[in-house]
Scaffold this motif. Sequence first.
Motif, mmCIF file in Angstrom:
data_model
loop_
_atom_site.group_PDB
_atom_site.id
_atom_site.type_symbol
_atom_site.label_atom_id
_atom_site.label_comp_id
_atom_site.label_asym_id
_atom_site.label_seq_id
_atom_site.Cartn_x
_atom_site.Cartn_y
_atom_site.Cartn_z
ATOM 1 N N GLU A 121 11.469 -4.482 12.515
ATOM 2 C CA GLU A 121 10.404 -4.991 13.380
ATOM 3 C C GLU A 121 9.051 -4.930 12.659
ATOM 4 N N ILE A 126 -2.255 1.596 10.196
ATOM 5 C CA ILE A 126 -1.897 2.936 9.733
ATOM 6 C C ILE A 126 -2.881 3.956 10.323
ATOM 7 N N LEU A 144 5.436 -4.319 13.040
ATOM 8 C CA LEU A 144 4.562 -3.672 14.020
ATOM 9 C C LEU A 144 3.191 -4.337 13.954
ATOM 10 N N LEU A 166 6.019 4.148 -3.081
ATOM 11 C CA LEU A 166 7.348 4.159 -3.686
ATOM 12 C C LEU A 166 8.043 2.808 -3.675
ATOM 13 N N ASN A 167 7.849 1.992 -2.648
ATOM 14 C CA ASN A 167 8.738 0.855 -2.401
ATOM 15 C C ASN A 167 7.997 -0.468 -2.270
ATOM 16 N N GLU A 179 12.182 8.072 4.414
ATOM 17 C CA GLU A 179 13.115 8.114 3.282
ATOM 18 C C GLU A 179 13.296 9.516 2.710
ATOM 19 N N ASP A 227 0.812 -1.216 0.000
ATOM 20 C CA ASP A 227 0.000 0.000 0.000
ATOM 21 C C ASP A 227 0.846 1.267 0.000
ATOM 22 N N LYS A 280 11.687 -4.189 3.725
ATOM 23 C CA LYS A 280 11.338 -3.071 2.826
ATOM 24 C C LYS A 280 12.472 -2.876 1.842
ATOM 25 N N ASP A 317 8.904 5.093 7.724
ATOM 26 C CA ASP A 317 9.055 5.621 6.367
ATOM 27 C C ASP A 317 9.717 7.005 6.245
HETATM 28 P P1 ADP Z 1 6.481 3.516 1.139
HETATM 29 O O1 ADP Z 1 7.794 4.202 1.344
HETATM 30 O O2 ADP Z 1 6.421 2.807 -0.152
HETATM 31 O O3 ADP Z 1 5.323 4.432 1.378
HETATM 32 P P2 ADP Z 1 6.057 2.430 3.819
HETATM 33 O O4 ADP Z 1 7.299 2.383 4.635
HETATM 34 O O5 ADP Z 1 5.122 3.549 4.090
HETATM 35 O O6 ADP Z 1 6.427 2.363 2.261
HETATM 36 O O7 ADP Z 1 5.327 1.035 3.998
HETATM 37 C C1 ADP Z 1 4.192 0.705 3.216
HETATM 38 C C2 ADP Z 1 3.213 -0.049 4.092
HETATM 39 O O8 ADP Z 1 3.816 -1.219 4.638
HETATM 40 C C3 ADP Z 1 2.736 0.743 5.306
HETATM 41 O O9 ADP Z 1 1.662 1.562 4.969
HETATM 42 C C4 ADP Z 1 2.354 -0.359 6.270
HETATM 43 O O10 ADP Z 1 1.060 -0.842 5.954
HETATM 44 C C5 ADP Z 1 3.370 -1.433 5.951
HETATM 45 N N1 ADP Z 1 4.526 -1.358 6.857
HETATM 46 C C6 ADP Z 1 5.681 -0.686 6.634
HETATM 47 N N2 ADP Z 1 6.533 -0.822 7.658
HETATM 48 C C7 ADP Z 1 5.915 -1.628 8.567
HETATM 49 C C8 ADP Z 1 6.288 -2.176 9.849
HETATM 50 N N3 ADP Z 1 7.487 -1.908 10.382
HETATM 51 N N4 ADP Z 1 5.399 -2.970 10.474
HETATM 52 C C9 ADP Z 1 4.197 -3.242 9.919
HETATM 53 N N5 ADP Z 1 3.799 -2.767 8.728
HETATM 54 C C10 ADP Z 1 4.638 -1.966 8.053
#
Ligand code: ADP
Length: 417
Positions: free
Chosen positions: A115, A122, A117, A45-46, A254, A42, A61, A252
């Motif tokens: 980790e 969100i 979570l 970018l990644n 970045e 969801d 990630k 996130d």
């Molecule tokens: P992007 O940089 O592509 O937006 P995110 O770091 O926001 O990526 O991660 C995308 C989604 O992955 C988050 O909205 C969440 O639902 C899930 N997510 C990311 N990191 C974690 C985490 N540490 N624990 C649980 N879910 C995570």
Amino acid sequence: MDAASFEALNAETLGPRLGGLEALRARLGDDPSAWRVREVGDGNLNLVFIVDGDKGSVIVKQALPYVRLVGESWPLPLKRSFFEYHTLARQAARAPGQVPEIFHFDEQQALIVMEFLSPHVILRRALIDGRMLPRIADDLALFMARTLFRGSDLSMQTRERKADLALFADNVELCDITENLVFSDPYFDAEMNSHTSPQLDGLVAQLRADRDLKVAAQRMKHIFAARAETLVHGDLHTGSIMVTETDTRVIDPEFAYYGPMAFDVGMLFANFWMSYFSQSGHEQEGNRDAMRAYLLDVQERCWNGFVAEFSRLWRTERNGILYQKSLFEEQGDHLGAEQALGEVLREIWVDLLGFAGIEIHRRILGLAHNADFETIEDPDMRAQCEAKALKFGRQIAVNRAHLNGMKEANALAALIE
Ligand code: ADP
Ligand code: MG
Ligand code: MG
Ligand code: MG
């Protein structure tokens, strides 16, 4: 970074490729063929995977050499993963317990193992669902005050501070995204823009012809680009925060770079105000009056909490090169130190209103919209909510020097027709 050796992971290759890593085996179990891999998918970018093993779960990630939402036609460097990793490490030290723990980083493959979570969700989703999280105001106030104060010349030793300034100065492409998508594109007919049409067409034309607003937006862009005050998160919206009733974590980072204190605070408050304006589109199961009151209360408590913690750090941890204690407290001049604190906080307040107004506009007029409004199916209802938010954003950006405190800003939000 050696782009040639980079290879994107997928659910099938993740186990075989990462199965030898002790950081994963220790948390998932020693048999990678028993790991179950799901892509979250969801983010904009990644790539993000949840990996479950017999012993537990982790998140993997990985950056891609392009923008996931758009595709290979929009290249974006892998090094954003490097900035995310280094920022998470600094945030963990500066705001303990408020970011996910990092288990492994691979610069070549642009991947971070962290980790998982859980049962966190969100924050944006929770607010759309009408959930009143009890901890976010206080927790996010602490996160912002601690990371912003402790990453600045108010706190850091000058050699380390300047080294970090240089390190993060290379996050050029992600800053460029913000500079264009947030501060400029919404105010002209840029190619990737979209808005709820035709309902908002008139208001959009009005905003693009609004000289004071365009000057305000460019003034905020000027501050964003030029004022390297502290290590900001850079993308602190409610989609970068994961919550339970008892825990709040920021993910996130970045987009991190050395920028103005007020940027993160303004972006976060913009997202709370957008949630506020979107609530009337989510009243199918009953009115959201209590939710609206809750959101305004969150703004007030979060800002007050920010001021309280920033002030505490100012009084107890002001050991950098600015406003040295030798000039104030050590001469018995406590009032001087408080006067300077007042000036710094006042500037953060005024600037955060500018950033907040512009962030609201770009989420309704630019490329990256948010689910608060997008999940309102009826376009007339959605446009009504968005129009109020746009007018409010214009008002706080242009009149930012004349709004005295969160009560006044919230009163304005409640008055917008
Ligand atoms: P992007 O940089 O592509 O937006 P995110 O770091 O926001 O990526 O991660 C995308 C989604 O992955 C988050 O909205 C969440 O639902 C899930 N997510 C990311 N990191 C974690 C985490 N540490 N624990 C649980 N879910 C995570
Ligand atoms: Mg994200
Ligand atoms: Mg996301
Ligand atoms: Mg991101």
